[in-house]
Write a protein that holds these residues in place. Structure first.
Motif, short mmCIF file in Angstrom:
data_model
loop_
_atom_site.label_atom_id
_atom_site.label_comp_id
_atom_site.label_asym_id
_atom_site.label_seq_id
_atom_site.Cartn_x
_atom_site.Cartn_y
_atom_site.Cartn_z
N ILE A 1 0.85 -1.19 0.00
CA ILE A 1 0.00 0.00 0.00
C ILE A 1 0.89 1.24 0.00
CG2 ILE A 1 -1.86 1.22 1.18
CD1 ILE A 1 -2.60 -1.47 2.50
N ASN A 2 0.77 2.02 -1.03
CA ASN A 2 1.59 3.22 -1.20
C ASN A 2 3.07 2.90 -1.00
OD1 ASN A 2 -0.76 4.63 -1.62
ND2 ASN A 2 -0.98 5.17 0.54
N GLY A 3 3.48 1.78 -1.59
CA GLY A 3 4.89 1.43 -1.59
C GLY A 3 5.35 0.67 -0.37
N LYS A 4 4.44 0.48 0.58
CA LYS A 4 4.86 -0.21 1.81
C LYS A 4 4.08 -1.50 1.95
CE LYS A 4 4.78 0.80 6.41
NZ LYS A 4 3.82 1.51 7.22
N LYS A 5 4.80 -2.59 2.21
CA LYS A 5 4.12 -3.88 2.37
C LYS A 5 3.37 -3.91 3.69
CE LYS A 5 6.01 -7.46 -0.43
NZ LYS A 5 7.21 -8.07 -0.83
N GLU A 6 2.08 -4.27 3.64
CA GLU A 6 1.33 -4.39 4.89
C GLU A 6 0.66 -5.75 4.93
OE1 GLU A 6 -1.13 -1.12 6.20
OE2 GLU A 6 -0.10 0.29 4.89
N SER A 7 0.76 -6.40 6.07
CA SER A 7 0.06 -7.67 6.26
C SER A 7 -1.20 -7.41 7.06
CB SER A 7 0.95 -8.67 7.00
OG SER A 7 2.01 -9.01 6.14
N LEU A 8 -2.33 -7.77 6.48
CA LEU A 8 -3.59 -7.39 7.10
C LEU A 8 -4.47 -8.60 7.31
CD1 LEU A 8 -4.19 -4.33 4.75
CD2 LEU A 8 -3.36 -4.23 7.10
N GLN A 9 -5.13 -8.59 8.45
CA GLN A 9 -6.08 -9.65 8.79
C GLN A 9 -7.41 -9.34 8.11
OE1 GLN A 9 -5.81 -12.41 11.06
NE2 GLN A 9 -7.87 -12.87 10.31
N ILE A 10 -7.89 -10.25 7.29
CA ILE A 10 -9.17 -10.02 6.62
C ILE A 10 -10.05 -11.26 6.66
CG2 ILE A 10 -8.20 -8.32 4.99
CD1 ILE A 10 -8.59 -10.67 2.86
N ILE B 1 -1.37 -1.30 -4.19
CA ILE B 1 -2.52 -0.42 -4.07
C ILE B 1 -1.99 0.99 -3.80
CG2 ILE B 1 -4.51 0.18 -2.63
CD1 ILE B 1 -5.03 -2.23 -4.37
N THR B 2 -2.52 1.93 -4.56
CA THR B 2 -2.14 3.32 -4.34
C THR B 2 -3.37 4.11 -3.94
OG1 THR B 2 -0.56 3.04 -6.13
CG2 THR B 2 -0.94 5.29 -5.37
N THR B 3 -3.29 4.77 -2.82
CA THR B 3 -4.35 5.70 -2.43
C THR B 3 -3.83 7.10 -2.75
OG1 THR B 3 -3.62 6.25 -0.20
CG2 THR B 3 -4.81 4.17 -0.47
N ILE B 4 -4.65 8.07 -2.49
CA ILE B 4 -4.25 9.45 -2.80
C ILE B 4 -2.96 9.81 -2.07
CG2 ILE B 4 -5.61 10.59 -0.98
CD1 ILE B 4 -5.41 11.84 -4.58
N GLN B 5 -2.76 9.21 -0.90
CA GLN B 5 -1.54 9.50 -0.14
C GLN B 5 -0.30 9.01 -0.88
OE1 GLN B 5 -1.06 10.86 3.09
NE2 GLN B 5 -3.15 11.62 3.02
N GLY B 6 -0.49 8.01 -1.71
CA GLY B 6 0.64 7.45 -2.46
C GLY B 6 1.06 8.31 -3.63
N VAL B 7 0.21 9.24 -4.01
CA VAL B 7 0.57 10.16 -5.10
C VAL B 7 0.42 11.59 -4.59
CG1 VAL B 7 0.04 8.64 -7.05
CG2 VAL B 7 -1.80 9.97 -6.00
N ALA B 8 0.81 11.78 -3.34
CA ALA B 8 0.53 13.05 -2.66
C ALA B 8 1.11 14.24 -3.42
CB ALA B 8 1.07 13.01 -1.24
N GLU B 9 2.29 14.05 -3.97
CA GLU B 9 2.92 15.19 -4.62
C GLU B 9 2.14 15.63 -5.84
OE1 GLU B 9 7.34 15.95 -6.24
OE2 GLU B 9 7.15 14.79 -4.40
N GLU B 10 1.77 14.64 -6.65
CA GLU B 10 0.99 14.94 -7.85
C GLU B 10 -0.40 15.48 -7.45
OE1 GLU B 10 2.33 14.87 -10.74
OE2 GLU B 10 0.52 15.41 -11.88
N ALA B 11 -0.95 14.89 -6.40
CA ALA B 11 -2.27 15.33 -5.93
C ALA B 11 -2.21 16.79 -5.48
CB ALA B 11 -2.74 14.44 -4.79
N ARG B 12 -1.12 17.16 -4.84
CA ARG B 12 -0.97 18.55 -4.40
C ARG B 12 -0.93 19.49 -5.60
NH1 ARG B 12 2.82 17.18 -0.60
NH2 ARG B 12 1.66 16.97 1.33
N ARG B 13 -0.25 19.03 -6.62
CA ARG B 13 -0.18 19.84 -7.84
C ARG B 13 -1.58 20.03 -8.42
NH1 ARG B 13 2.47 20.63 -12.22
NH2 ARG B 13 1.49 18.96 -13.40
#
Ligand SMILES: Cc1cc2nc3c(=O)[nH]c(=O)nc-3n(C[C@H](O)[C@H](O)[C@H](O)COP(=O)(O)OP(=O)(O)OC[C@H]3O[C@@H](n4cnc5c(N)ncnc54)[C@H](O)[C@@H]3O)c2cc1C
Ligand code: FES
Ligand code: FES
Lengths: 785, 151, 262
Positions: B7-16, B70-82
């Motif tokens: 998620i946004n470049g960071k591996k996360e292990s999630l219980q689902i 998975i990319t959320t808006i936080q993962g493209v924050a710089e472009e999103a700011r633009r």
């Protein structure tokens, strides 16, 4: 147009500039900001069990199985609630809405009405528990058709104890939630004496707000044991007051916090979810969270009031309007929230448009049915009334064979004029007499004609075989707050560093009101936008405000901010004068600094802020002011709406090619944000005109209960929307401003109906104008011809 | 079950649970920048990028995100700011609830379509509903945003 | 949604055996399935079966069951064969994000009344391949279904077919009030009507009327359109009445036929 310098208006440096919205970037980046982003992780999850019947009595609720489920914290029923009649409508005190509702009741009055509350450790368990609840209903026959509600043998509210707060015509035994009647002059006599008459009827449908953020709230007990509720609301103070009544708690033990809100449009001007989380927190002592599903938003929050609007007009052959008779039947659904007021606005914010008539009459009933309750919704009666009135005016133009634009120009209100209606009709009470000090309708119409390419000789033309384009128009007015009832306040405090804290009770629900209120403060204080830190709204920490509704925020809350900023300015000068031992007249405050007239002394605001908080010994003090404002009048904004449609005569499909809205909102405090309010309003109005419809089965089940069955306009549905603001200055408004929040929505249904009439010769009377209805009308007319 | 998602470049292990939808998994994991606006897949506020392509996280099984980015808006924050800057300049940011999903889709569109026409832009973004703005201002902002890159 | 047990087989055979031996539910895009209130006892995920493809096998175009709408819309191969047909038929469906998840197999298997794709495929004369190898005419499959359990493996499309698609909706990405697709196969005309609001049906009598002339006259087209309306049963729902559908059906068919004929 707003770039041009304004006539007879001062020039501004922060106001009337398109400043960026203060929270815009943060919201886009998704910073936790909305209610459901902020829930404590240990909160219980609340699910409401809803009635599957349109009308029923709960015989029994068996929670045994549900309570056995691990993780279920509690199940609450009507027996657990104080039996206090309330209204869910967020309105002034006393509310003009009847107190005809209990948080939970033995009776359920529409499909979706709350029957019980379940709370559990996680959402899935709460859902499961809700499904395990065994509720036995005695199913009663409902009333679904609002034209058969009055004096129906079925009585929707037979219960004792419900009441009106002051006379509103409340007669529950007749299924009447409210009623009203007024007449100026003798309408029947004037009509009889009028050589030209029209008699029209329009049915406007229930509409859903569809604010993108579904209603959500969470509650917890703070360290002092006070109940705190964080909620997506438009009116924190009304919420607190209504909850205090409902839960029989002193208001001092309740705090309401409004974080960012994902749209309101009136949908959140009520208490829908707050009582239930509060009940759970009070019962369990635990934080509790609720987030409605979209389906629940459709099934259990409010809609626009469905109305039947009958209009009769009388005129002379030269087009002089002599009399208007407007009779309205309004459907408030199962409970009477905003019943009287939306209905009265159908007259009070439309009839003054044609203020030269000799006689005018308004009246009718608001009835109960077993449908989802109606409540506040942008346009608030005015859109319904205008759809009727502006359709009738076009019919009159057809009958007289004159231009619909010229007919309006001849009869409409102008600057410096008044209308008896202002004095007679308020919102639930008597109105307030008012002279119109700003009205640029003439200019709105002139510019609108230009932008749409209006030509009276060519209101319809063929673009392909069976496909025509046609023009239509309508005009509208709204108000700016409710005079003598709406009140807003603002507190400003100087901070070390020379910036200001601005606390307002006004609730930014996404409209950008935080931004424009900060602009007003910055303008008056002679500082930059960055020097104003705005916070809204929290009943513990910000001063009182009635809330974001009735187009009040800019005018009412904005005036409070302006007053507070002016006081702060005076206070700063007075304080500095005292420190310098000179008279305040000798102190000039400019460019964030003070100096004496003779130039001998100079102090920056920045340095002063440190001095007053750290350096001045016993003379140290917090420089703070609080001011309030309540309007003596409610100056209407105006809009002229022009539409070009394409109509496919073979399929009945109507598309908006272009919609032009030219508005007089006074000074646009932030031209961008004002414009977008109107663009958004126009599209919501187009949605009502063409697409959106709340539909029920013949048993009263909602058929339009999600976005698959209730479609709102997408970005591909409408060709273009062009909005311009004309130069205008309202002397009574803050920096010359009026309101912009509601006026945008009002014209599309009438303008589009008028365009369809021009395209086909047929007057459509039932909104929305879906392909089915349009084609049926065309075919019926062909058959008759 | 446990899934590992980048998620946004960071591996996360999630219980689902196997039936969980990605939107709930993401929000429960603290990615509240992903919003939820409907129950049916109609509104688009839940948009995230799956390996760079926009999907609706409310209509996508979380278990299928296993091993994907998975990319959320936080993962493209710089472009999103633009982009936010262009949006802000038009006043096109209202309640903001649609904004993260909308902005992500705009950013994905910019990568996918070369010199899109107005019609193509509206078409690509058609599934991102906004109830506040009436869309016009969003499109003024998009045009400026795309043009700024060509200049 | 609730899936009590989840498996993700890596072969069609494995998936099929699970379906045969246990009460299993294949998981396509799940865009529709997830709205089902009923829990899924055993979910068989079709995501790892390499069923996401559009390929030219020489005399046919093959489309795997897990191919998404977005792939159909943007496929150069399909564009070369059928022009704008797929984008026109599919691009009204909600938005790019959802179309990136919706599967062809789930759509065909579901035989939904509103389906734009099933109408289009029916008009093109598509065949559906059920694992392990039953090949059925897609239009027949939509009309009659198949014996459960079945597993849609792929769709076969004839080449050299020209089609056109017409629809009417209240808003641009609402469900259709009515959708219509027609095609000239090179030797015959095919006419399909969907969202009646019931599932797609072929208009056999109208097809016969159009005969084997690639350029039927305006009169023939008009007559065939009226015939299609005559032979197709339609109903009412919240979007439109029976009478409306009856009235617009011939209009849409005429427009589609004129588009293909030119
Ligand atoms: C908001 C919304 C709007 C929509 N609007 C439209 C529209 O306007 N027009 C339109 O045509 N469609 C529309 N659709 C429907 C969509 O196009 C699909 O038809 C639908 O989502 C099914 O596809 P899926 O891949 O999601 O199937 P799933 O939900 O995965 O499956 C559907 C059913 O088929 C079974 N199944 C799945 N794959 C297979 C297989 N390979 N073999 C056997 N059985 C299988 C499943 O078990 C399930 O019972 C809309 C859907 C949504 C959610
Ligand atoms: S939440 Fe509405 S589309 Fe996903
Ligand atoms: S800004 Fe409110 S929904 Fe788009």
């Amino acid at each position: 147009m707003h770039e041009a310098p304004m006539r007879n208006a001062p020039t501004f440096s922060v106001v009337a500039h398109p400043h960026k919205k203060v929270d815009g970037e943060g919201l886009m980046l998704g910073r936790p900001a909305y209610t459901d982003d902020l829930v404590p992780s240990n909160a219980l999850h609340v699910k409401l069990v809803r009635s599957p019947h349109a009308f029923a009595r709960i015989k029994s609720i068996d929670a045994t199985e549900a309570l056995k489920l691990p993780g279920v914290a509690c199940v609450l029923t009507w027996k657990d609630c104080p039996r206090i009649p309330i209204t869910r409508a967020g309105q002034g005190n006393p509310e003009p809405s009847p107190h005809d509702r209990f948080i939970l009741d033995e009776y359920v009055r529409y499909v979706g009405d709350e029957a019980a509350v379940v709370a559990a450790e996680d959402e899935a368990t709460a859902e499961k528990a809700a499904s395990l609840l065994k509720i036995e209903y005695e199913v009663l026959e409902p009333i679904l058709d609002f034209e058969h509600a009055k004096d129906n043998p079925i009585i929707i509210h037979p219960e004792e104890g419900i009441h009106e707060m002051f006379p509103i015509g409340f007669e529950p035994k007749r299924n009447i939630a409210a009623a009203y009647h007024m007449e100026v002059g003798d309408v029947e006599q004037e009509l009889a004496a009028s050589p030209v008459r029209v008699d029209t009827v329009v049915y406007t449908q229930a509409q859903n707000h569809v604010a993108m953020e579904p209603h959500a709230a969470f509650s917890y007990l703070d360290v002092q044991g006070r109940l705190t509720i964080v909620t997506s609301t438009q009116n924190p103070w009304h919420t607190r007051r209504l909850l205090g009544l409902a839960l029989q708690m002193p208001l001092r033990s309740i705090r309401i916090v409004k974080p960012r809100v994902g749209g309101g449009f009136g949908a959140k001007q009520h208490i829908h979810v707050e009582p239930y989380v509060a009940l759970v927190t009070l019962k369990t002592g635990r934080p509790a969270r609720i987030a409605l599903t979209r389906r629940e938003v459709f099934e259990s929050t409010f809609t626009r009031h469905q109305m039947r609007v009958n209009i009769r007009l009388g005129a002379d052959p030269d087009g002089t309007l002599r009399a208007i008779d407007m009779q309205v039947l309004s459907n408030t659904g199962a409970y009477g929230e905003h019943a009287l007021t939306t209905f009265m606005v159908a007259g009070s914010k439309t009839l003054p448009l044609y203020n030269k008539v000799k006689a005018v009459r308004f009246g009718g009933d608001v009835v109960y049915t077993n449908k989802v309750s109606a409540g506040a919704f942008r346009g608030y009666g005015a859109i319904q009334g205008l759809t009727g009135l502006e359709s009738a005016i076009d019919e009159l133009a057809h009958k007289l064979g004159v231009s619909p634009v010229e007919l309006r120009r001849k009869n409409m209100i102008h600057e410096g004029e008044t209308s008896e209606v202002f004095r007679i009709m308020g919102e639930g009470t008597e109105g307030v007499a008012m002279n119109i000090e700003s009205c640029k309708l003439e200019e709105c119409i002139r510019r609108g004609k230009e932008l749409i390419g209006w030509n009276d000789e060519r209101l319809v033309w063929e673009v392909a075989p069976g496909r025509v384009h046609a023009l239509g128009m309508a005009i509208a007015m709204q108000g700016s707050g409710i005079p003598m009832i709406d009140m807003g306040s603002a507190r400003i405090e100087l901070q070390d560093g020379g910036f200001f804290k601005l606390h307002v009770g006004a609730t930014d629900i996404g409209t950008g009101s935080d931004t424009i209120l900060a602009q007003i403060a910055a303008e008056e204080l002679g500082v930059d936008m960055e020097d104003i830190i705005i916070h809204s709204s929290d009943t513990d920490h910000t001063p009182f405000d009635v809330g974001a509704y009735a187009s009040s925020t800019t005018y009412v809350s904005g005036s409070a901010v302006l007053k507070a900023a002016a006081s702060m300015r005076r206070k700063l000068i007075d304080t500095v004068a005292m420190l310098w031992n000179v008279s305040p007249e000798d102190v000039i405050y400019e460019d964030k600094a003070f100096r004496t007239v003779d130039g001998s002394r100079h102090l920056t605001l920045h340095d002063f802020s440190y001095d007053t908080l750290y350096h001045n010994g016993v003379r140290m003090q917090t420089i703070e002011v609080t001011e309030s404002f309540s309007g003596e009048k409610s100056p209407p904004p105006y809009l002229a709406g022009f539409v070009e449609i394409e109509l496919d005569k073979e399929t009945g499909k109507v598309d908006v090619v272009k919609y032009v809205g030219v508005a007089d909102v006074g000074t646009p405090i932030n031209p961008n944000l004002a414009k977008i309010q109107i663009e958004g309003g126009l599209l919501q109005g187009i949605g009502m005109a063409l697409y959106e419809d709340v539909r029920y089965s013949d048993k009263g089940h909602l058929l339009s209960h999600n976005l698959m069955t209730y479609a709102i306009p997408s970005r591909e549905d409408v060709g273009s929307i062009v909005v311009e603001l004309v130069d205008s200055y309202e002397p009574s408004g803050p920096c010359g401003a009026k309101s912009a929040g509601e006026i945008g929505i009002d014209t599309p249904p009438a303008a589009i109906a008028n365009a369809i009439r021009n395209a086909t010769g047929v007057r459509l009377t039932h909104l929305p104008f879906t392909p089915d209805k349009v084609l049926a009308a065309i075919k019926a007319a062909e058959g008759a011809a | 079950m446990i899934v590992t998602i980048t998620i946004n470049g960071k591996k996360e292990s999630l219980q689902i649970e196997p039936g969980d939808m990605l939107v709930d998994t993401l929000r429960n994991a603290g990615h509240v920048e992903v919003k939820k606006g409907c129950d049916t897949g109609n509104c688009g506020v839940c948009t995230v990028l799956l390996d760079g392509k926009p999907i609706r996280s409310c209509s996508f099984l979380a278990v299928r995100a296993e091993g994907h980015e998975i990319t959320t808006i936080q993962g493209v924050a710089e472009e999103a700011r633009r982009f936010a800057d262009f949006l802000n300049r038009e006043g096109a940011d209202q309640c903001g609830f649609c904004a993260p999903g909308f902005a992500l889709t705009v950013i994905a569109m910019k990568r996918e379509l070369k010199n899109p026409t107005e019609e193509e832009i509206r078409h690509y973004l058609a599934g991102n509903l906004c109830r506040c703005t009436g869309y016009e201002s969003q499109h003024r902002a998009i045009r400026n945003y795309l043009e700024a890159d060509h200049a | 949604m609730e899936i009590k047990e989840y498996v993700r087989p890596s072969s069609l055979e494995e998936a099929y055996q699970l379906m045969r031996t246990r009460h299993a539910t294949p998981l396509g895009g799940c865009v529709w399935l997830r709205m089902n209130a009923k829990p899924v006892a055993l979910g068989v995920d079709l995501a790892s079966l390499d069923l996401d493809y559009i390929r030219d096998t020489g005399d046919m175009i093959e489309i795997g069951a897990m191919t998404t709408y977005r792939s159909l819309e943007t496929s150069n191969l399909l564009a070369k064969q059928y022009g704008k047909l797929f984008p026109e038929a599919l691009s009204h469906i909600v938005g790019v994000q959802l179309r990136a998840t919706i599967s062809v197999g789930g759509t065909v298997a579901g035989r939904y009344g509103f389906s734009d794709l099933n109408t289009t495929l029916s008009a093109l004369g598509a065949k559906v391949v059920l694992y392990p190898g039953t090949i059925t005419d897609l239009a027949t499959f939509i009309a009659e279904g198949a014996e459960s359990p079945f597993l849609v493996e792929k769709i076969l499309l004839p080449k050299g077919v020209r089609g056109a698609y017409q629809q009417i909706r209240i808003t641009r990405n609402d469900f259709p009030i009515l959708n219509v697709a027609v095609a000239w196969t090179g030797s015959a005309w095919r006419v399909a009507v969907g969202s009646r609001p019931a599932a797609t049906r072929l208009c056999h009598a109208a097809m016969q009327m159009l005969g084997s002339d690639p350029c039927p006259s305006d009169q023939t087209i008009e007559a065939a359109s009226m015939q299609a309306a005559e032979e197709t049963s339609v109903g009412s729902d919240i979007r439109a009445s029976h009478d409306y559908r009856k009235a617009v059906l011939p209009v849409l068919i005429r427009r589609a036929l004129l588009e293909v004929r030119g």
